[in-house]
Each structure stands twice: as structure tokens, then as C-alpha cells.
Scaffold this motif. Structure first.
Motif, short mmCIF file in Angstrom:
data_model
loop_
_atom_site.label_atom_id
_atom_site.label_comp_id
_atom_site.label_asym_id
_atom_site.label_seq_id
_atom_site.Cartn_x
_atom_site.Cartn_y
_atom_site.Cartn_z
N ASN A 182 0.51 -1.30 0.14
CA ASN A 182 -0.15 0.07 0.12
C ASN A 182 0.76 1.02 -0.08
O ASN A 182 0.21 2.35 0.09
CB ASN A 182 -0.82 0.09 1.32
N GLU A 185 -0.30 3.66 -2.44
CA GLU A 185 -1.60 4.29 -2.97
C GLU A 185 -1.84 5.21 -2.60
O GLU A 185 -0.89 6.16 -1.33
CB GLU A 185 -2.39 3.31 -1.95
N GLU A 233 -14.86 -1.60 -5.26
CA GLU A 233 -13.99 -2.29 -7.00
C GLU A 233 -12.48 -3.25 -6.70
O GLU A 233 -12.72 -3.30 -5.77
CB GLU A 233 -14.32 -1.09 -7.80
N LYS A 236 -9.42 -1.97 -5.02
CA LYS A 236 -9.52 -0.60 -4.42
C LYS A 236 -9.04 -0.99 -2.37
O LYS A 236 -9.57 -2.36 -2.51
CB LYS A 236 -10.80 -0.06 -4.17
N ALA A 263 -11.14 -6.44 -3.41
CA ALA A 263 -11.08 -5.27 -2.96
C ALA A 263 -9.16 -5.74 -2.52
O ALA A 263 -9.30 -7.06 -2.48
CB ALA A 263 -11.77 -4.36 -1.99
#
Length: 322
Positions: A182, A185, A233, A236, A263
Motif C-alpha cells: 500500500n 496508494e 471495486e 481498491k 478489493a
């Protein structure tokens, strides 16, 4: 003075209390939520509220006074809004109990009863603020109304630090995996339920937004299906905090939906760290946020390291007047 001695003295001076107000800012306000949640679900007569400090200052409750206990909180004891709230509450005649790591701080000096907690010594020490506040709420309930699970609560207070310390070695590789996956992100959503809902807010608002400049939002797992789930989605990123307690079915439902649409989900589950093995079942719910928040400190450190963005780095805080 011990927490029990503090409440005993308050009760001797103020035998009739109608409400308990928890007041703070930012992460310190979030740290008061578990105690407020506990009182709302267990007090039969005492009213309670959690209020951000400047709202308390500018728009105080009409019944604030000698029949109120005000509990304020600031790690360093210097948050101007919270110091002002303590002063104002005392002027209104309410006894003020504060929680802080700094015994000589302005907050401690402007409270009737300072409770000094640890922070820097260990991961479990970082959770002393939450734990002592929960203990304080239980003591207030016991002395003013009676609380049938009081002894179990005190056992939980005794054991939770060991549960956190034992969890940290297991949490570190999981936190590093979260950070690797992550670190790039641009937005990460954080979700929790029940007593742990505010821990989701803490990680979202203060670790991700404040300390990492990562866009984030937090919400209750119960509210997830009333708006936020439309954002789900494939790929995500979501972080889901799972309780070992009454609201777990809400967490499970959210997890099933996130997985259904593929996800990118990071689960931090209190069951994985043996909370129910150590804490009595009657009070286990209220220790979920303490354990989860302690574990999430590792996640915060891991993502800061992966992003090469220290947790102390700021754009505005400590640099500007605002």
C-alpha cells in the motif's frame, strides 16, 4: 492517587453526579471514545458525551456544572483548546480529571486530578491512556451506580498490556506486508465497528492523513452498506478492523462484501491475537480497541518506513500559527 482514590474523593465532594463529559482534540479525543462507549452501554442513569474541545468551549452543555464530571485528555498536556476546556469546566464548578503523559504540563496544572500515563516505553505503554480512561469510567460507574462486571473489568485492565506486548512480534510481518502493498496508494479507506470504530478514525485521520499525507476516510462497518460500499471495486485498498465481540457480525458482513468484489483488503483481527483467551468475556468488547490500536502502531511505523516519510514529518503542524 490511584484512579479508585480519585473517584472516591470526587464522590465524597460531589455525591450527586448526573453526567460525564469526555473532552479532547485529535487522537487524544479518539482515545476517550472507548470509555464513552462503555458508559453509554452500561450506565442506567449517568448521561455521557464525547465533545471536541473547542466545541465544548464555544457551545458548552447547558447542564455543565457541579453535577458533571469532566475528563480531559492531551498527550503532552499543552493542547490549547483542551487546557481552555479544563479551565472553563472548573469555573463552572465541575470536577476535572485529566489524562496526560506530562505531569508538569498546563493541562495537569488546570485539572483537579491529573492521571499520568506512560507512552514512550513500549507499544503497550502507548495504550495506557485508553486503558486508564476505560478504568476511570468503570470506577465512576461502580461508585455512582454499581457495575456488576467491575471485577472482570479490573482483570482486563491488568491483562491487556501483556496481550499487546505478545501481539507485536506477530503483527510486524503483517504490517510490513501491508506497507509493501500500500505504500504507493493515493487513498486508503479504514473501517471498524462498535468500540473500535474510533480506532479506524484514528488510523485514517492521524496516521494516514496527518502523518503520511495519504488521502483516507473512515467509517463504521454498520454504515458501510448505507453509502460507502458503492466505492468498492477490484484492487481498491481497504483496511478492516475486526472485533472479537458483539459487533463482529457487522465486520464479517463487510469483509464478505469486500472479498466478493476483489478489493485489496487488509484485515486486522483481534481474534488473531488471542484477546478472548485473556480478557473475561463479560468485558472483552471494551478491550478490542485497545489491542487493535496497539497493533496498528506497528502498521503506522511500517508504512512510514516503506514510504520514506517519517511519522514526525509535517507541512503545517509545529511550523505555522493557525
Amino acid at each position: 492517587m490511584t484512579i479508585k482514590e480519585i473517584v472516591t474523593e470526587v464522590k465524597a465532594k460531589y455525591p450527586e453526579i448526573n453526567n460525564v463529559y469526555f473532552v479532547g482534540c485529535g487522537a487524544s479525543q479518539s482515545d476517550l471514545y472507548t470509555a464513552k462507549y462503555f458508559l453509554v452501554r452500561n450506565a442506567k442513569r449517568l448521561r455521557t458525551d464525547l465533545i471536541t474541545a473547542n466545541e465544548f468551549n464555544f457551545d458548552p452543555p447547558s447542564d455543565l456544572g457541579e453535577k458533571s464530571i469532566v475528563i480531559t485528555c492531551s498527550l503532552g498536556g499543552t493542547t490549547p483548546e483542551t487546557v481552555a476546556a479544563s479551565k472553563m469546566a472548573r469555573e463552572k464548578g465541575a470536577p476535572v480529571i485529566c489524562l496526560t503523559n506530562a505531569p508538569e504540563s498546563p493541562l495537569a496544572q488546570n485539572a483537579d486530578y491529573p492521571i499520568i500515563h506512560g507512552f514512550h516505553e513500549s507499544y503497550s505503554a502507548k495504550m495506557q491512556k485508553l486503558t486508564k480512561c476505560l478504568q476511570l469510567a468503570a470506577e465512576i460507574l461502580e461508585q455512582y451506580e454499581g457495575y456488576e462486571d467491575y471485577e472482570d473489568m479490573m482483570k482486563g485492565v491488568e491483562k491487556i498490556y501483556g496481550v499487546i506486548d505478545a501481539a507485536i512480534p506477530y503483527a510486524k510481518p503483517l504490517a510490513e506486508k501491508f506497507a509493501r502493498e500500500n505504500k504507493d496508494e493515493r487513498v486508503i479507506y479504514v473501517m471498524g465497528s462498535g468500540p473500535s470504530q474510533q480506532v479506524a478514525y484514528t488510523f485514517s485521520s492521524f496516521i494516514l492523513m496527518e502523518m503520511q499525507w495519504v488521502d483516507s476516510a473512515s467509517f463504521s462497518a454498520g454504515e458501510f452498506f448505507h453509502g460507502p460500499f458503492e466505492l468498492v471495486e477490484k484492487g481498491k485498498p481497504f483496511m478492516l478492523l475486526m472485533n472479537d465481540g458483539n459487533t463482529r457480525p457487522m465486520d464479517v458482513r463487510a469483509l464478505e462484501f469486500l472479498n466478493r468484489f476483489d478489493a485489496k483488503v487488509t484485515v486486522v483481527d483481534a481474534k488473531d491475537y488471542g484477546l478472548g483467551n485473556e480478557i473475561p468475556a463479560s468485558v472483552k468488547d471494551y478491550f478490542n480497541p485497545i489491542l487493535l490500536d496497539g497493533v496498528l502502531r506497528v502498521y503506522g511505523e511500517a508504512i512510514a518506513e516503506a514510504r520514506k516519510h517519517p511519522l514526525t514529518q509535517r507541512r503545517y503542524m509545529w511550523k505555522l500559527n493557525y
